[in-house]
Every structure is written in structure tokens, then in C-alpha cells.
Motif scaffolding. Structure first.
Motif, mmCIF file in Angstrom:
data_model
loop_
_atom_site.group_PDB
_atom_site.id
_atom_site.type_symbol
_atom_site.label_atom_id
_atom_site.label_comp_id
_atom_site.label_asym_id
_atom_site.label_seq_id
_atom_site.Cartn_x
_atom_site.Cartn_y
_atom_site.Cartn_z
ATOM 1 N N PRO A 97 0.760 -1.248 -0.105
ATOM 2 C CA PRO A 97 -0.144 0.110 0.011
ATOM 3 C C PRO A 97 0.709 1.255 -0.086
ATOM 4 N N ALA A 110 -3.937 4.661 -5.293
ATOM 5 C CA ALA A 110 -4.720 3.713 -5.121
ATOM 6 C C ALA A 110 -5.100 2.541 -5.994
ATOM 7 N N ALA A 114 -4.968 -1.332 -4.529
ATOM 8 C CA ALA A 114 -6.069 -2.428 -4.692
ATOM 9 C C ALA A 114 -5.231 -3.527 -5.448
ATOM 10 N N MET A 151 -10.693 0.908 -4.813
ATOM 11 C CA MET A 151 -10.179 0.407 -3.396
ATOM 12 C C MET A 151 -11.130 -0.223 -2.585
#
Length: 440
Positions: A97, A110, A114, A151
Motif C-alpha cells: 500500500p 489507489a 488495490a 479500493m
């Protein structure tokens, strides 16, 4: 759960059991088979400690799925910069992340987030995935990324995620709200499936028992229970039982028998409790023999009773965070009580009062003196008690309203005891605050 504990649990659950339910997890388990115990111990220590090229001191190098799993863990728990748009890691490669700087450019990362969420579902079981998601939000400051639909579609939804989404509700863009509602609805529906049947069965029995009367008309006598209640009066010479005490069915079966007011603290620390209380509120409201009111508060008070048919609407009507004015909330609840002897008030709060303490306690005492059954729950969740004001808890216990944390599985029993005006099932760990849980 500490970082080391989380990683240890994750690697053990995946490599030993292969329970993640994904190809990568099963393959990781297969890779570990056929190795000697010493090598396997080193391998697990290597996954727990992290470090490239065996630099952790184990001398164990990882390859294949183990290396990908290690990169996924490193992205979250490593000491270096977190993953981000410049990391170049994708699904199966442990992209986390945030490569790059953890605090910068979160919006652009983002899609990378994911992919990382997909990776952890590949390598770890659901229970561990949920812990890692919470750690990612807490450690890397990724709450803002939940405002992006891609997300939300990638996360493993649970009660804690719902709480985070609710806290972001007011700043959530319109493009994300429908996705967020779908995530929340999935969690709510799962909770309803788990909790509804037992709650209905438990409370229906309690309401039936509390409705029985001791001076019934002849047609209202419950003969089975009357005979059992008078077996001590059996006369053998006559072969009969003398019914000294009659037990009858209540004649108010078609009217509202009891009133329940759920008064919920919506400060940030109570997020999980708000989720569970909203689901239980919807279940209680669906029972014809109960008149249920749901009130949420911080420094303001909001009555969400008209939204109880849909707990998702209730949840999006809350605003997590802010101060706490319990006295003001109880004043509102008190003003809505019409039949004190038939009313149960459930306060769900950590009791950190920002209002007038003495007035709060006076209101509780006044409600109980009028016949209201008052219940204080420090939390309604699976996590146990949060930090709470012990002085206020002790003061309420002295008034006969023991304060204790309650799990969702215990809540139906607590409500049944309150409706029947019998001692509450206070957990042993809270006995010093509540004694035996005697009725107030």
C-alpha cells in the motif's frame, strides 16, 4: 495484536494450514512440505523477521511464492518506505500500500493499493487479511484511499471497515457513496443472518414469560404451567392438584408489551458498537411486541427511529467522532418514556461524559425510581471493553445499573433478562462494578 504477532499468525496460518482459500496460499503450503523441521523453522522465522537476502540473520533465502508473500508483508510491516506508485510491484509481486513515501501522493497510489489488497487475499486467510487491512489504514494513514471506488471494491469488508467508512461519510464524494453503501450493506446482511434468529427466539420467550398473569380469567389459564406450579399441593386421596396459584396467558398479546430505547454514543471509539447496535435495533423494531426507539448522540442528539427498517440508513445517519454529552442524550430519552414500568433503556457508551456528571446520574436514578430498567453497556462488540470512565461505571453500579462490555452473542440474553426484570448476566470480569447484576 502486535506487528510481530500479526506476521507470525499470518505466516503460520498460511504455511502450516494453507487455509487462505486461494491458489497462492495452497501452493505456499505445498512448498513447505517435504522439508526438514529445522529448515522449515528457519523459513518461518525468515518470513516473520523480514530482510532481503537473509540479512535478518537466519541465512534463509526465499523464492517463488514465499518471496512474493515476503514482499507483501514487507510493504506493510517493513522499516523502509511503504509501497507507492513508483514501486513497480503488482499482483503476485507483493506490491503494497505505498512504495515511495508513505505520506505523499496517496490518491495516485489507489490502483497499487488495490493490487496489494488482492495479494494479501491470495496469500493469507480472511481473518488475517482483515487484521492486515486495519494495520495498513492505521500504520500508513490510508483512510483517504477508502474514498476511491476501486479500493472499496478490493477490500475484505468487516465491522471495523464499516466503522472507518462511517467516519469518512461526510467527506465521501458522490462517486464513492454507492460503492460504500454496498460494502456496508454486505456486512450488515451478514450480521443480520448471524444474529436475527437467536435474538428473536430469546426475546420472544422472555416477552411471553413476562406477559403471564397471576389472576387470569378461566379461558386465559395456562393449565400446563398452573399444574406444574402447584404440584406441591397434590392431594393423593383425591388424586388431584389444588391450584393455589393460577398462571395465565397475558391478554395484551396483540398490543405493545414493552418499550426499548437504545441510546448509542457515536464517539469515534464506539464505531463497532454503533454497527452492532444498529443491526440489533432493526431486529428489535421488527418484533411487534416491542416498541423500539434508537437514539444516537455526541454533543447533539439524533433520533433515528424512523430509519430502523433499514440499518444501513441508520448507519449512514450517524456521524462518528466529536464530543460526548450523555446527560443531554438521557434527558431526551427520558422525555420519550410513556410507560416507565414497561420500558428498558440501554445506554451504550464508554461513559466519558462531557456534560454534567451529577445530572446524568440523577437522571438514571430518577428513571429507575419510576420503574425503568436501565442497562449500561461499555461496548457492544467482539473486542471486549474499550477504555472507559471507571468512576462513572462504579457510580452507575452503585445505583443498581452495572456497566459492562457485551458481545453480540450475549446481547439477546442481556435484553431478555432486562425485559423480565431479572438479574443481568454480567461477565465475571466486570463483577466488581456490577456485583451480581441485580435488577435496578
Amino acid at each position: 495484536m502486535t506487528t510481530a504477532t500479526t506476521v507470525t499468525a499470518a505466516t503460520t496460518a498460511t504455511t502450516a494450514n494453507g487455509t487462505a482459500g486461494a491458489p497462492g496460499a495452497s501452493h505456499a503450503a505445498q512448498e513447505s512440505q517435504g522439508t526438514d523441521p529445522a529448515a522449515e523453522r528457519l523459513r518461518r522465522w525468515r518470513l516473520v523477521l523480514g530482510g532481503e537476502g537473509g540479512g535478518d540473520g537466519t541465512g534463509c533465502a526465499l523464492g517463488g511464492t514465499d518471496a512474493a508473500m515476503d514482499r507483501t508483508l514487507e510493504a506493510l510491516y517493513g522499516s523502509g518506505p511503504g509501497p507507492g506508485p513508483g514501486s513497480g510491484q503488482g499482483a503476485g509481486g507483493g506490491g503494497g500500500p505505498g512504495g515511495g513515501r508513505r505520506a505523499a501522493g496517496l490518491g495516485g497510489s489507489a490502483p497499487q493499493i488495490a493490487r496489494w489488497l488482492g495479494d494479501i487475499r491470495t496469500y493469507f486467510p480472511t481473518s488475517v487479511v482483515q487484521v492486515m487491512q486495519r494495520d495498513a489504514i492505521d500504520r500508513l494513514g490510508l483512510s483517504a484511499l477508502l474514498l476511491e471506488p476501486e479500493m472499496l471494491e478490493a477490500v475484505e469488508a468487516d465491522v471495523h471497515l464499516v466503522g472507518t467508512l462511517l467516519s469518512l461519510n461526510k467527506v465521501m464524494p458522490e462517486t464513492t457513496k454507492e460503492t460504500a453503501r454496498a460494502v456496508v450493506r454486505k456486512v450488515v446482511e451478514d450480521l443480520e443472518k448471524r444474529l436475527t434468529a437467536r435474538t428473536r427466539a430469546t426475546l420472544a420467550g422472555a416477552l411471553d414469560r413476562s406477559a403471564r398473569i397471576s389472576r387470569p380469567r378461566h379461558r386465559d389459564i395456562d393449565w400446563d404451567r398452573t399444574i406444574r406450579a402447584n404440584l406441591k399441593n397434590y392431594l393423593p386421596e383425591y388424586g388431584t392438584v389444588v391450584p393455589e396459584r393460577l398462571v395465565g396467558y397475558g391478554r395484551a398479546a396483540q398490543s405493545v408489551k414493552k418499550e426499548v430505547i437504545l441510546c448509542i454514543d457515536q464517539s469515534g471509539s464506539m464505531a463497532a458498537s454503533v454497527v452492532y447496535a444498529s443491526v440489533f435495533g432493526a431486529v428489535l423494531a421488527s418484533m411487534r411486541s416491542l416498541d423500539t426507539r434508537l437514539v444516537v448522540f455526541d454533543t447533539a442528539v439524533v433520533d433515528l427511529t424512523d430509519q430502523l427498517s433499514d440499518p444501513v440508513d441508520v448507519l449512514f445517519g450517524t456521524q462518528l467522532g466529536g464530543g460526548t454529552d450523555i446527560n443531554r442524550a438521557l434527558a431526551y430519552c427520558q422525555s420519550r418514556i410513556t410507560r416507565p414500568a414497561e420500558t428498558v433503556v440501554v445506554l451504550i457508551s464508554d461513559l466519558y461524559e462531557g456534560g454534567i456528571r451529577n445530572e446524568m446520574l440523577k437522571r438514571v436514578a430518577a428513571m429507575q425510581a419510576s420503574g425503568v430498567r436501565f442497562v449500561t453497556l461499555l461496548a457492544l462488540s467482539d473486542e471486549g471493553a474499550p477504555a472507559y470512565d471507571r468512576d462513572h461505571a462504579a457510580a452507575l453500579a452503585a445505583l443498581g445499573a452495572p456497566a459492562f462490555a457485551c458481545t453480540p452473542d450475549l446481547f439477546p440474553e442481556v435484553m431478555a433478562a432486562a425485559l423480565e426484570k431479572r438479574p443481568l448476566p454480567v461477565p465475571e470480569s466486570f463483577a466488581p462494578h456490577g456485583g451480581s447484576g441485580a435488577a435496578g
